[in-house]
Scaffold this active site. Structure first.
Site, mmCIF file in Angstrom:
data_model
loop_
_atom_site.group_PDB
_atom_site.id
_atom_site.type_symbol
_atom_site.label_atom_id
_atom_site.label_comp_id
_atom_site.label_asym_id
_atom_site.label_seq_id
_atom_site.Cartn_x
_atom_site.Cartn_y
_atom_site.Cartn_z
ATOM 1 N N ASP A 109 33.859 37.035 32.254
ATOM 2 C CA ASP A 109 34.571 35.777 32.460
ATOM 3 C C ASP A 109 35.534 35.882 33.650
ATOM 4 O O ASP A 109 36.295 36.843 33.757
ATOM 5 C CB ASP A 109 35.349 35.415 31.184
ATOM 6 C CG ASP A 109 35.728 33.947 31.138
ATOM 7 O OD1 ASP A 109 36.177 33.410 32.169
ATOM 8 O OD2 ASP A 109 35.576 33.333 30.068
ATOM 9 N N THR A 146 35.509 27.469 32.123
ATOM 10 C CA THR A 146 34.713 28.402 31.321
ATOM 11 C C THR A 146 33.631 27.747 30.473
ATOM 12 O O THR A 146 32.471 28.133 30.537
ATOM 13 C CB THR A 146 35.660 29.207 30.404
ATOM 14 O OG1 THR A 146 36.518 29.957 31.263
ATOM 15 C CG2 THR A 146 34.901 30.153 29.498
ATOM 16 N N ASN A 167 37.043 21.848 29.007
ATOM 17 C CA ASN A 167 37.307 22.723 27.854
ATOM 18 C C ASN A 167 37.882 21.930 26.682
ATOM 19 O O ASN A 167 37.737 22.314 25.524
ATOM 20 C CB ASN A 167 38.285 23.836 28.240
ATOM 21 C CG ASN A 167 37.649 24.877 29.150
ATOM 22 O OD1 ASN A 167 36.419 25.017 29.198
ATOM 23 N ND2 ASN A 167 38.463 25.610 29.881
ATOM 24 N N TYR A 229 32.767 33.988 17.153
ATOM 25 C CA TYR A 229 33.723 34.404 18.183
ATOM 26 C C TYR A 229 35.011 34.976 17.604
ATOM 27 O O TYR A 229 35.651 34.393 16.737
ATOM 28 C CB TYR A 229 34.062 33.234 19.119
ATOM 29 C CG TYR A 229 34.945 33.700 20.245
ATOM 30 C CD1 TYR A 229 34.477 34.637 21.167
ATOM 31 C CD2 TYR A 229 36.253 33.253 20.371
ATOM 32 C CE1 TYR A 229 35.282 35.108 22.191
ATOM 33 C CE2 TYR A 229 37.065 33.712 21.399
ATOM 34 C CZ TYR A 229 36.574 34.645 22.295
ATOM 35 O OH TYR A 229 37.376 35.116 23.309
ATOM 36 N N ASP A 265 39.066 37.412 33.479
ATOM 37 C CA ASP A 265 39.677 36.079 33.519
ATOM 38 C C ASP A 265 41.131 36.102 33.053
ATOM 39 O O ASP A 265 42.021 35.541 33.683
ATOM 40 C CB ASP A 265 38.881 35.117 32.637
ATOM 41 C CG ASP A 265 39.409 33.695 32.720
ATOM 42 O OD1 ASP A 265 39.265 33.090 33.794
ATOM 43 O OD2 ASP A 265 39.983 33.200 31.741
ATOM 44 N N HIS A 269 44.456 34.862 35.286
ATOM 45 C CA HIS A 269 45.390 33.769 35.001
ATOM 46 C C HIS A 269 46.832 34.265 35.037
ATOM 47 O O HIS A 269 47.718 33.591 35.538
ATOM 48 C CB HIS A 269 45.113 33.190 33.608
ATOM 49 C CG HIS A 269 43.930 32.280 33.586
ATOM 50 N ND1 HIS A 269 43.929 31.057 34.198
ATOM 51 C CD2 HIS A 269 42.706 32.418 33.018
ATOM 52 C CE1 HIS A 269 42.758 30.475 34.011
ATOM 53 N NE2 HIS A 269 41.988 31.292 33.311
ATOM 54 N N ASP A 312 31.371 33.164 35.130
ATOM 55 C CA ASP A 312 31.302 31.707 34.988
ATOM 56 C C ASP A 312 31.976 30.980 36.157
ATOM 57 O O ASP A 312 31.630 29.843 36.458
ATOM 58 C CB ASP A 312 31.901 31.261 33.643
ATOM 59 C CG ASP A 312 33.276 31.867 33.384
ATOM 60 O OD1 ASP A 312 33.687 32.793 34.120
ATOM 61 O OD2 ASP A 312 33.947 31.423 32.438
ATOM 62 N N HIS A 426 41.459 28.327 37.868
ATOM 63 C CA HIS A 426 40.110 27.930 38.289
ATOM 64 C C HIS A 426 39.848 26.568 37.681
ATOM 65 O O HIS A 426 40.566 26.148 36.772
ATOM 66 C CB HIS A 426 39.072 28.963 37.828
ATOM 67 C CG HIS A 426 39.144 29.227 36.353
ATOM 68 N ND1 HIS A 426 38.458 28.472 35.429
ATOM 69 C CD2 HIS A 426 39.871 30.129 35.628
ATOM 70 C CE1 HIS A 426 38.735 28.919 34.215
ATOM 71 N NE2 HIS A 426 39.601 29.922 34.300
HETATM 72 ZN ZN LIG Z 1 40.022 31.120 32.757
#
Ligand SMILES: [Zn+2]
Length: 490
Positions: A109, A146, A167, A229, A265, A269, A312, A426
């Site tokens: 990611d 994402t 999202n 998840y 990812d 951030h 992604d 992003h």
């Molecule tokens: Zn992200």
């Protein structure tokens, strides 16, 4: 759309659905204009009368036309040759241990294209050296977020068509709110790869992927083949679980597997793409790839498995001086926070039905262009139908009527605050290089050491169904794309 797709693909191989997408692509197709221009300038010269100077003129024009045509032919041949030279001399390698093809789709990611150069990444480099790589990275879909992107990778559809347009969003018809934890099939349109695979009587497994827990068609997210998840599961455990599938009897090994890692990812951030923490995260996911390769080698299947490693989206640094505040627009129009579905980097506004979106857009842009709004020049607001068609971001009721495009690295907030932060983000225009991610593929159907031009991730669906030799669902990918990338079958 990448050069290779434009060049290798005749128009009749553009996606069958949806129609609007095909039209949009045709309009945007810059390279397709080149032959038209040539034809036009050449044919118009033939209407001149045949006086002597005109003959000379025509000869000159003809010579120019021939030279131009030759140049185009050369350029075409060069691009085609450089894109396919390996595949003309190689065919796919036969399986040694496995009985049938297996595709393992891995996502890092937020792995911005170029992260692989930040540190010693021996395992990523091993795949690159012995596999096929998008030399300047994989192009995400817009918005470069994402969930929309992961689901485009597995459906071959732009977000407007697969339904995961952000999202988080609200369905304007029902008022229902979508979050990333939502697994109701009504949100998730299109046919993801795991569903296509099991519809063909093959097995699939998912070690996390947006949409994988949604029960659709023959896919029922069965225990042991579909992991629910949980971000706390150590990366090592994910790799080891995937490896265990290769210990099953050959007819039980999933033909298609996903494997997902949240890094880098998370760090991107927090600290932005240029911080040493990113380097550490890159080294960490590379180590996980090494663990996977080692495990596959121990089982003598590394050369048999088609590994497709992607991200992604990319990441860009953001900082507190690059802010635009909606409250600064009050002299032109008031935008209450209740209208705003998301601020940054995708500004999405849904005003109540008694307001005219067109007027709101006009007033917002008037304010932004006035020179009196801090950083106003870095935000442009559109009716979704008027967004650049290359973004493919209008053909869904779920997309709010007003969309703002924010310049790279800028952020939109409601009101001024004392909060100061520098990090990464992003979600911006997918044409930005900073939003690109990686595509590296290794296995019997991929040429060794081959570089291909960048392409959009909606092409991956057809690539996978082609390797598995199954018929995929209609999508926005290009039918001939796999032919240009995969080695021909022996
Ligand atoms: Zn992200």
């Amino acid at each position: 759309m990448s050069d290779s797709i434009t060049i290798l693909t005749p128009d009749d191989n553009k996606p069958m659905i949806p129609i609007s997408s095909k039209q949009e692509e045709d309009e945007d197709d810059d390279t397709s204009l080149l032959p038209n221009l040539t034809t036009h300038s050449c044919s118009s010269s033939s209407s001149h009368s045949h006086s002597k100077p005109t003959v000379i003129f025509i000869s000159l024009i003809l010579t120019t036309c021939i030279a131009l045509s030759a140049a185009f032919a050369f350029a075409f041949a060069f691009l085609f040759f450089s894109a396919s030279s390996d595949s003309t001399t190689q065919v796919s390698r036969s399986l040694k241990t496995l009985k049938t093809p297996v595709v393992l789709l891995i996502s890092f990611d937020g792995f911005r294209f170029g992260y692989q150069f930040k540190t010693n990444a021996p395992n990523i480099n091993r795949l690159i050296k012995n596999g096929t790589e998008a030399e300047l990275g994989l192009i995400p879909v817009f918005p470069t977020l994402t969930f929309p992107n992961h689901y485009s990778i597995v459906t071959g559809l732009y977000p407007a068509y697969h339904g995961i347009i952000n999202n988080f969003f609200t369905d304007p018809e029902t008022g229902d709110f979508f979050t990333m934890a939502n697994h109701e099939p009504k949100w998730w349109l299109g046919e993801p790869l795991w569903e296509t695979v099991v519809n063909h009587g093959l097995k699939a497994s998912t070690y996390f992927w947006p949409g994988s827990e949604v029960k659709k068609g023959s896919w029922n997210c069965a225990k042991d083949y579909c992991m629910l998840y949980n971000s706390t599961v150590p990366f090592e455990e994910r790799v080891d679980t995937v490896l265990k599938y290769f210990d099953l009897p050959s007819d039980e090994i999933p033909s298609f597997m996903t494997l997902y890692f949240e890094d880098p990812d998370h760090q991107g951030h927090k600290v932005g793409p240029d911080d040493p923490q990113i380097t550490e995260a890159v080294a960490r996911v590379d180590k996980m790839l090494g663990r996977l390769i080692r495990g596959l080698e121990e089982r003598a299947v590394f050369e048999d498995v088609n590994i497709i490693l992607v991200g992604d989206h990319g990441m860009v640094g953001t900082c507190d001086k690059k802010l635009i505040f909606l409250d600064d627009l009050t002299n032109w129009i008031e935008i209450p926070k209740e209208w705003v579905q998301s601020y940054s980097p995708l500004l999405a506004i849904h005003p109540p039905s008694n307001y005219s979106p067109k007027e709101i857009v006009a007033k917002m842009n008037e304010g932004l262009k006035s020179g009196k709004v801090n950083n106003g020049e870095y935000l442009r607001v559109y009716l979704k139908e008027e967004l650049p068609s290359r973004l493919h971001y209008s053909a869904s009721d779920r997309i709010p009527p007003i969309i703002g495009l924010i310049e790279e690295g800028f952020k939109v907030e409601q009101k001024r605050s004392q909060r100061q932060e520098c990090g990464g983000a992003h979600g911006y225009d997918n044409a930005l290089f900073s939003m690109r991610t990686i595509f590296v593929a290794h296995g019997p159907q991929f040429a060794r050491g081959r570089k291909i031009p960048s392409f959009e991730n909606v092409e991956i669906y057809n690539l996978v169904t082609n390797i598995l030799n199954i018929h995929g669902a209609p999508n926005n990918g290009t039918v001939l794309f796999p032919e240009g990338v995969l080695l021909p079958r022996r």
